[in-house]
Structures are given as structure tokens and as C-alpha cells.
Design an enzyme around this catalytic site. Structure first.
Site, PDB file in Angstrom:
ATOM      1  N   LYS A 277       0.870  -1.168   0.000  1.00  0.00           N
ATOM      2  CA  LYS A 277       0.000   0.000   0.000  1.00  0.00           C
ATOM      3  C   LYS A 277       0.909   1.220   0.000  1.00  0.00           C
ATOM      4  O   LYS A 277       1.975   1.207   0.591  1.00  0.00           O
ATOM      5  CB  LYS A 277      -0.872  -0.046   1.261  1.00  0.00           C
ATOM      6  CG  LYS A 277      -1.951   0.983   1.247  1.00  0.00           C
ATOM      7  CD  LYS A 277      -3.144   0.612   2.092  1.00  0.00           C
ATOM      8  CE  LYS A 277      -4.104   1.790   2.073  1.00  0.00           C
ATOM      9  NZ  LYS A 277      -4.541   2.160   0.704  1.00  0.00           N
TER      10      LYS A 277
ATOM     11  N   CYS B  88      -2.881   8.441  -7.773  1.00  0.00           N
ATOM     12  CA  CYS B  88      -4.041   8.104  -6.954  1.00  0.00           C
ATOM     13  C   CYS B  88      -5.098   9.192  -7.118  1.00  0.00           C
ATOM     14  O   CYS B  88      -4.819  10.362  -6.881  1.00  0.00           O
ATOM     15  CB  CYS B  88      -3.668   7.972  -5.479  1.00  0.00           C
ATOM     16  SG  CYS B  88      -5.118   7.576  -4.481  1.00  0.00           S
TER      17      CYS B  88
ATOM     18  N   LYS C 250       3.929   4.854 -11.681  1.00  0.00           N
ATOM     19  CA  LYS C 250       2.552   4.388 -11.871  1.00  0.00           C
ATOM     20  C   LYS C 250       1.693   5.532 -12.389  1.00  0.00           C
ATOM     21  O   LYS C 250       1.575   6.574 -11.751  1.00  0.00           O
ATOM     22  CB  LYS C 250       1.983   3.849 -10.562  1.00  0.00           C
ATOM     23  CG  LYS C 250       0.597   3.245 -10.745  1.00  0.00           C
ATOM     24  CD  LYS C 250       0.218   2.394  -9.563  1.00  0.00           C
ATOM     25  CE  LYS C 250      -1.144   1.775  -9.750  1.00  0.00           C
ATOM     26  NZ  LYS C 250      -1.513   0.929  -8.620  1.00  0.00           N
TER      27      LYS C 250
END
Ligand SMILES: Cc1cc2nc3c(=O)[nH]c(=O)nc-3n(C[C@H](O)[C@H](O)[C@H](O)COP(=O)(O)OP(=O)(O)OC[C@H]3O[C@@H](n4cnc5c(N)ncnc54)[C@H](O)[C@@H]3O)c2cc1C
Ligand SMILES: Cc1cc2nc3c(=O)[nH]c(=O)nc-3n(C[C@H](O)[C@H](O)[C@H](O)COP(=O)(O)O)c2cc1C
Ligand code: FES
Lengths: 307, 290
Positions: free
Chosen positions: A46, A131, A166
Site C-alpha cells: 500500500k 491516486c 505508476k
């Protein structure tokens, strides 16, 4: 034909090309009773930040067709607690750890990378630039090639560990962002993060998530993720890609590998099947054998781009 | 006992008042299950990629005479529970369990007051049996909106030394909330432990009454869950320092008063005094005790 599932990802040998995706495997230790952590391709933790984060209010998740929305908001105990607890545990368990980092500024990302540099057990670093569950869209660095590149540069300067960037598919020109982070030194790419979405409780006439919007994941996003991997692999041949989005079976993983991914990560699939990461690898092994391929790396050459 | 995944044959599905009950052949889940724990069930191929749905374990038949079974009881509120309500004997349900932290029984026999709201009484049936086997006196209070939403009142009456029933509309028992008779019952039974399960406002009120009376109290909460196994962080609720230790969460830094605990891992059972009720919009217990 015997199949060798192992792959090379940015110079790191993985036992299988199937990893657990960030935020979908806790910090790894929660799953020790369900799978042999050392047998997985890798565990992307995470995302951790410098300071602890409490995350968003509840409800944090809502089921949607073929997937779910989440707005967890990057809850994590902070990098110091992570190193002292979860990372130590994972290293001891023999897991291949990909440490996912999240920060509010390039400087924060750099300090995180520095803190983790040389920590035993960290095989790769993944920079979470994407995110959607943050207070300000400006924190979604991957919507801007220059901002994304700046973060990657800060991380590369601070660590000798290979770096994955990412990215999000919520952009008009993903290839431009991918090229910018690779030019900035990213060793590989993880494609994709969740897609920004929203769902409404019509009976109560309000959003289903407390945070109003959230990230869409699961099989619903797989076609988008496969398209992203395909486009980027075409534009930037030779750049390792971890395909992420709706992988639930070995065939799903094969879709990504055929279009050019080096590895895949299983996210939401683990919520339904705690052994999904293992079972996807088993399914992929059967698929490779059926196709007469000796290793995952042979798949792109077997792919026929024309119908 | 660590949880397992088990493909379970449906042995029976029946109506229980306004609820549906489902009995599953689940030898491995049944073997180690403790009161307060839950099963995370997957049924229904009508939706693609359905998430699991969590349910408290209502009854357990340990493997022995039979193969071992667990029973859950549920209210049909949406797609997931509708799919479960359509199951028939011999259908298969994919279950994870037993999950979560169970109720802690008292170390020595003690008087226990069990309080259940609606189907929330389910885990208390299982708990009552265990407490009595340990020599504890058990008194029960169950409440619901209407008589039809009281969980199996006949069986509930056999679980303990006494059963007090309340309904919002007065269709059974006393008219009012399940928390109304608590102060009186705590004084009358001399209970040293309170255990409760039901909607959040009820659990807040029970925790408050128990705190005022100085009686230890554990509550089982229901937060929305995706994974049920601790990996998604959907199911959190704020707990005070030292509360609900599941052993997995690093201790909070000194400067932080509360932290978000995963209720599938550190709960669903929490000490009533450990939950940061004020952050959830309820009065803080300490203010009331002071
Ligand atoms: C540990 C635990 C134990 C539970 N035990 C029981 C039980 O013994 N019997 C029972 O009937 N139900 C129980 N629940 C609640 C049950 O899981 C939900 O009612 C169910 O998931 C709803 O699924 P659905 O698809 O039918 O409805 P959905 O379409 O998912 O939701 C319909 C409505 O139910 C609400 N809801 C959804 N999930 C929950 C939840 N977890 N808690 C409360 N409301 C929710 C939604 O907000 C919505 O208003 C438990 C929940 C938890 C976390
Ligand atoms: C509940 C949840 C939490 C997530 N948390 C993170 C995170 O902290 N960092 C990150 O980079 N990605 C996070 N993700 C995104 C996943 O890693 C993955 O990219 C995405 O869910 C798509 O894959 P999937 O469809 O297999 O879930 C999260 C996803 C979910 C569903
Ligand atoms: S439901 Fe996923 S962490 Fe609790």
C-alpha cells in the site's frame, strides 16, 4: 513443454510475472495466512507517505458493474512505522517487495526514496503519481508530463533501487506522460491506476462514497488498461510495463502480456479471492503450456496485431 | 484459528420472521468459529464480478455428529442479499471464514447482559450458548422496529435467564428503544459484562449506558466491507489509543489521539469504550462519565 514463469523486471528476477497490486494486498502481512508470500511474483505495498495518513471518511467503497469504486485516501502508518513493522516482516518472509511511495511534492517523494534506499527487502520502488483519491487534483502528478517527470527525477536521485512510475489513464495523451517519466529516468511503468468515477444512491439522492468521487477498479476497467499497455508498448518499445486493471484469471494476465507487458498486478481480484495472485499465476502457466510458450517473455512475439 | 475459503452446499434456506436464514455445510468454518465472528459470502452469478457480503454467524454445528454447519440470518436489502435469498438446497455458496475478532468471554463466570437490535441479535444467540457453557448467567434484551423484525423471539426466550423485548411501535414487548430498560436491568441483574450488536446509534447508546454504570462492554459493528481480510481499508472506524488491538496495526504515534482501525481485522467486536464515538457524531463517553 515445461514452462518457466520467472521474468526479469527492470533487472530484478521475479518468480512469476504476477504481483499483488498496491492498496489491494494491505501491507502483505495480512495475507500471510492465505498465501506463501515468498512464492508470489512480488508484493506492491500500500502506498506509504512520510507522515501517517488517516484516509477519507466512510463509506469508502461501493460495488459497481464488474468492479467497484473506492476512496480510501491513502491511509497508511507513515514510512517509519512501515519500515519498522511491515517491511521487516515482508523481508523476513522472503517476499519480493515493491515499495509504493506517495507524496505531496517532488521533495517528499525524494525523501521517501532516500529513506527506503538500502532497506533490506525492497527490490523495486513504485512511484504512485496517480491516486485519484487526494484532496487536490494537483497531487495527481501523472496528469502533467512535466510534473510527473520532476517527481521521477527526485526519486531517481535519491535511490539506487529500480523505479516504476505508476500512471493514470485519465489523460488525453498517456504516451506523452509515459515518455516524460522514462526520459526522467523511470526504469519501468505501471499501467494503470483506478479511473476517477462516481456513483449515486438514487433512493437517498446522494453520492455513494463519502468522498463523492472515487477510483474505479476491477474487470470493468480491464479493456482501458489493456489499451493503455498496448499504446505505450508500441510507442516506447523495450520499456518494462506492469499491466494492472481487472486481472482475475490467467487469461486476463495473458491479455496484458500479449500486448507487451512484462508483468501484471492483481488488485481488486484479491478482495474476492484471497489467493487470486497465486491462482492467476497458475492459470497463466496453463495458458502458456497450451499456447506452446516456454516463458511469459515469449508471448509478445506470438501476438498478431491484425485481426 | 485462521480463516479458510470453503465452497459450501446450501442445506436449508427458510424464512424467520421478516428475515431469511441460510444454513451452509461448512465443516472447516464451523470447526473454529467463535461468537462475534463473521463469514464473507459470495453467491449469485447474475452480476458479473460480485463482491462478497459479510454476515454474523448465527448458529454453529461443530463437526461431529454431522459434517459441521454454520447458519446466518439476514435482511434482504439489495442485490447481494437478494441473490442469497434465492438460493435453494444443494446450491453452492463460496464462503470465507471465520473472520474477525470474536467477543471475549469473561475469564471467570459472571453475569452478562446481551443486547441485540433487529437481526443484530444474531451473533448473541451464538454468544449466549457459549457464555452459559462457561457457567455465566445470561440475560437478553432484544429490540426491533416491529414484532416481525425481532429475531426468533421464541428461541431468544430460551437462551438466558430472562428476555426483555422492546419494539418501536409497541407491537411486541415494551414500546420504546432497546436501550430504555438497560439501566434498570444492569442494576437488577448485577451484570458485570455487556455485549451488544445492532445499528451504530444503538451501539453508541449501549456503550454510554455501560460506561455510566462502570460495566465492561463489547459491541460488534457493521461497516461496509469489500475484502473482509484486512487488505482494502474500506471498513475502518476511529478508535482511541490502546483500543481494539488486533496486533497488526503499528502503535499510533504519540501525537495522534485516535486512528482508523479495520473492523474486519481488529473488529467487528470492539470494546465500547475504545471507539471514538465523538468522531462518528455521537457524544464522547468520557464526557458522560465525568
Ligand atoms: C461484520 C458484519 C456482519 C453483518 N451481519 C449481518 C447479519 O447477520 N445479517 C444481516 O442481515 N446483515 C448483516 N450485515 C450487513 C450485510 O452485510 C449487508 O446488509 C449486505 O452486505 C447488504 O448487501 P446487499 O447487496 O443486499 O445490499 P447493498 O445493495 O450492498 O446495500 C443495500 C443497503 O444496505 C446498506 N449496507 C450495505 N452494506 C452494509 C453493511 N455492511 N452494514 C450495514 N448496511 C449496509 C447500504 O448502504 C444500502 O443502504 C453485516 C455486516 C457486517 C460488516
Ligand atoms: C481499495 C483500493 C486501494 C488502492 N490503493 C492504492 C494505493 O495506495 N496506491 C496505488 O498506487 N494504487 C492503489 N490502488 C490501485 C490499484 O493498485 C490498481 O492500480 C487498480 O485498482 C486497478 O487494478 P484492479 O482492477 O486489479 O484493482 C488501489 C485500488 C483499490 C481498489
Ligand atoms: S473490508 Fe477490506 S480491510 Fe476490512
Amino acid at each position: 513443454m515445461t514452462v518457466d514463469l520467472s521474468v526479469d523486471l527492470c533487472g530484478v528476477r521475479l518468480r512469476t510475472p504476477v504481483l499483488a497490486a498496491s492498496g489491494c494486498f494491505g501491507f502483505g502481512r495480512e495475507m500471510a495466512g492465505w498465501v506463501d508470500l515468498a512464492a508470489l511474483g512480488g508484493i506492491v505495498t500500500k502506498s506509504v507517505s512520510l507522515e501517517p495518513r488517516r484516509g477519507r471518511p466512510t463509506p469508502r467503497m461501493a460495488e459497481t458493474p464488474s468492479g467497484m469504486l473506492n476512496a480510501i485516501g491513502l491511509q497508511n502508518p507513515g514510512v517509519e512505522a512501515f519500515c519498522a513493522g511491515d517491511l521487516k516482516f515482508l523481508a523476513g518472509a522472503g517476499a519480493t517487495v515493491v515499495a509504493s511511495l506517495v507524496g505531496r511534492t517532488p521533495g517528499e517523494f525524494g525523501r521517501l526514496a532516500e529513506r527506503l534506499d538500502g532497506e533490506p527487502g525492497v527490490a523495486l520502488v513504485e512511484v504512485n503519481l496517480s491516486c485519484p483519491n487526494v484532496e487536490h487534483r494537483g497531487e495527481v502528478f501523472a496528469t502533467d508530463p512535466a510534473a510527473a517527470a520532476e517527481v521521477v527525477q527526485a526519486v531517481k536521485r535519491a535511490t539506487s533501487t529500480p523505479v516504476l512510475a505508476k500512471l493514470t489513464a485519465d489523460v488525453t495523451d498517456l504516451v506523452a506522460v509515459a515518455r516524460a517519466v522514462v526520459d526522467a529516468g523511470a526504469d519501468g511503468l505501471t499501467l494503470i491506476n483506478t479511473l476517477l468515477g462516481m456513483a449515486v444512491d438514487t433512493g437517498r439522492r446522494r453520492p455513494r462514497l463519502a468522498a463523492v468521487t472515487g477510483g474505479l477498479s476491477g474487470p470493468a476497467i480491464r479493456p482501458v488498461a489493456v489499451r493503455c499497455v498496448w499504446q505505450v508498448a508500441q510507442a516506447l518499445p523495450g520499456v518494462p510495463i506492469v499491466g494492472t486493471g481487472g486481472v482475475v484469471t490467467g487469461e486476463d494476465a495473458a491479455e496484458f502480456l500479449l500486448v507487451g507487458a512484462t508483468a501484471v498486478a492483481v488488485g481488486t481480484g484479491s478482495f474476492i479471492n484471497p489467493r487470486a495472485v497465486v491462482e492467476v499465476a497458475d492459470g497463466l502457466e496453463r495458458y502458456l503450456a497450451d499456447q506452446g510458450a516456454g516463458s511469459p517473455a515469449e508471448l509478445p512475439a506470438l501476438f498478431k496485431a491484425e485481426r | 484459528m485462521s480463516p479458510v475459503r470453503e465452497l459450501c452446499e446450501v442445506l436449508e434456506r427458510r424464512r424467520v420472521g421478516e428475515y431469511q436464514a441460510l444454513t451452509l455445510a461448512a465443516p472447516r468454518v464451523a470447526e473454529g468459529a467463535r461468537p462475534g465472528q463473521f463469514v464473507h459470502l459470495l453467491a449469485g452469478e447474475d452480476r458479473s464480478f460480485p463482491l462478497r457480503r459479510p454476515f454474523s454467524i448465527w448458529r454453529v454445528e461443530r463437526p461431529g455428529a454431522g459434517p459441521g454447519a454454520v447458519e446466518v440470518v439476514f435482511d434482504v436489502v439489495g442485490a447481494g442479499t437478494r441473490a442469497l435469498a434465492r438460493l435453494r438446497p444443494h446450491d453452492v455458496v463460496d464462503a470465507l471464514g471465520p473472520l474477525g475478532r470474536p467477543f471475549d468471554p469473561p475469564e471467570a463466570p459472571a453475569g452478562c447482559l446481551l443486547i441485540g437490535g433487529g437481526y443484530g441479535a444474531a451473533p448473541l444467540f451464538f454468544l449466549a450458548a457459549e457464555l452459559r457453557a462457561r457457567g455465566c448467567r445470561v440475560d437478553l434484551v432484544t429490540g426491533a422496529a416491529t414484532a416481525a423484525r425481532l429475531l426468533d423471539p421464541t428461541e431468544a426466550g430460551r437462551l438466558g435467564s430472562s428476555l426483555t423485548v422492546t419494539t418501536d411501535d409497541g407491537s411486541a414487548g415494551r414500546r420504546g428503544l432497546v436501550t430504555d430498560p438497560l439501566p434498570e436491568l444492569l442494576a437488577g441483574t448485577g451484570a458485570e459484562r455487556v455485549y451488544a450488536c445492532g445499528p451504530m446509534p444503538m451501539l453508541a447508546a449501549v456503550s454510554r449506558v455501560a460506561a455510566v454504570a462502570g460495566v465492561a462492554c463489547q459491541v460488534a459493528v457493521e461497516e461496509q466491507m469489500a475484502c473482509g481480510t484486512g487488505i482494502c481499508f474500506s471498513c475502518v472506524l476511529p478508535v482511541g489509543p490502546g483500543g481494539g488491538s488486533g496486533g497488526l496495526e503499528p502503535s499510533p504515534p504519540e501525537n495522534r489521539e485516535t486512528r482508523m482501525a479495520r473492523s474486519c481485522l481488529e473488529g467487528p467486536v470492539f470494546d465500547g469504550a475504545a471507539i471514538a464515538w465523538a468522531e462518528l457524531g455521537y457524544p464522547e463517553l468520557e464526557e458522560l462519565v465525568r
